[in-house]
Motif scaffolding. Sequence first.
Motif, short mmCIF file in Angstrom:
data_model
loop_
_atom_site.label_atom_id
_atom_site.label_comp_id
_atom_site.label_asym_id
_atom_site.label_seq_id
_atom_site.Cartn_x
_atom_site.Cartn_y
_atom_site.Cartn_z
N SER A 1 0.83 -1.33 -0.01
CA SER A 1 -0.10 0.18 -0.21
C SER A 1 0.75 1.25 -0.04
O SER A 1 0.34 2.26 -0.24
CB SER A 1 -1.07 0.16 1.35
OG SER A 1 -0.21 0.21 2.48
N ASP A 2 1.92 1.02 0.33
CA ASP A 2 3.12 2.17 0.28
C ASP A 2 3.75 2.14 -1.03
O ASP A 2 4.40 1.27 -1.42
CB ASP A 2 4.17 1.92 1.18
CG ASP A 2 5.07 3.06 1.47
OD1 ASP A 2 5.31 3.96 0.63
OD2 ASP A 2 5.35 3.58 2.63
N SER A 3 3.71 3.26 -1.80
CA SER A 3 4.16 3.05 -3.06
C SER A 3 5.54 3.33 -3.14
O SER A 3 6.44 3.14 -4.12
CB SER A 3 3.61 4.27 -4.21
OG SER A 3 3.77 5.60 -3.48
N SER A 4 6.26 3.62 -2.08
CA SER A 4 7.81 3.92 -1.98
C SER A 4 8.35 2.79 -1.68
O SER A 4 9.75 2.64 -1.76
CB SER A 4 8.05 5.01 -0.91
OG SER A 4 7.76 4.53 0.31
N ARG B 1 1.31 0.24 10.28
CA ARG B 1 0.96 0.70 9.12
C ARG B 1 2.15 1.21 8.25
O ARG B 1 2.37 1.15 7.23
CB ARG B 1 -0.03 1.93 9.18
CG ARG B 1 -1.52 1.51 9.68
CD ARG B 1 -2.31 2.44 9.37
NE ARG B 1 -3.69 2.00 9.46
CZ ARG B 1 -4.72 2.90 9.35
NH1 ARG B 1 -4.80 4.03 9.28
NH2 ARG B 1 -5.91 2.27 9.57
N ASP B 2 3.22 1.91 9.19
CA ASP B 2 4.29 2.43 8.24
C ASP B 2 5.68 1.90 8.99
O ASP B 2 5.95 1.89 10.21
CB ASP B 2 4.40 3.95 8.82
CG ASP B 2 5.64 4.53 7.94
OD1 ASP B 2 5.95 3.84 7.18
OD2 ASP B 2 5.73 5.63 8.03
N LYS C 1 8.57 1.73 7.37
CA LYS C 1 9.53 2.38 6.95
C LYS C 1 10.61 2.69 7.79
O LYS C 1 11.97 2.37 7.70
CB LYS C 1 9.27 3.47 5.75
CG LYS C 1 8.61 3.23 4.52
CD LYS C 1 8.52 4.23 3.68
CE LYS C 1 7.34 5.32 4.20
NZ LYS C 1 7.26 6.23 3.05
#
Length: 200
Positions: free
Chosen positions: A29-32, A114-115, A117
């Motif tokens: 869901s994270d395009s990065s 959720r994140d 990164k």
Amino acid sequence: MGEGRPPLVVLVADANPKRGFALSETLRSDSSLRVLTVPAEMALIDAVKLHAPDVVLVDMARADRDALDSIRALSQSAQERPIALFVDEDDAALMETAFDTGICSYNVVETPPRDVKPLLRAAIALYSRFRRTREELSEAQRILAERKLIDQAKRCFMKNEKANEAQAHRWLQRRAMQTSRRIAAVAEEYLASQKKDDLS
């Protein structure tokens, strides 16, 4: 992540296909992030060699010996990569074992955040730091070993040629320049030749 930067390649490894799929979908869901998974029939080290990820994310409910052995094999190979471990239960003994096998980031989470990164980037930063420290230590050990070798060669030369330390050092320097080699290599060759003469 700024525009134009390539996505962070994340390889997800999980023995449980459903859990691995769920984590991968969360990450996608994270395009990065560019998310890849390790097929059930493929060894972790082979998957890393195939995909060359920036970071490996291992998600497991309970780390078993096979999983930790595969991580250890990866961390000791030429395919070594930063590895972040997600477990759902805190275990001090497991954490210590995980770090011994090469894990850079140990995270206790019931469900993937959720994140992720920040966790992945922390694993990469820690890996870079550990690797730099290891390389610096290795270089320091190499320098120390070379100095010991040169000092040994100088003592041998001084004894054989009735020379002082400065003369022995100059001889090694001249020999190194003449043969375009490091002084340590010349010292090693000289000591080997003396040992050979002693045996003959």
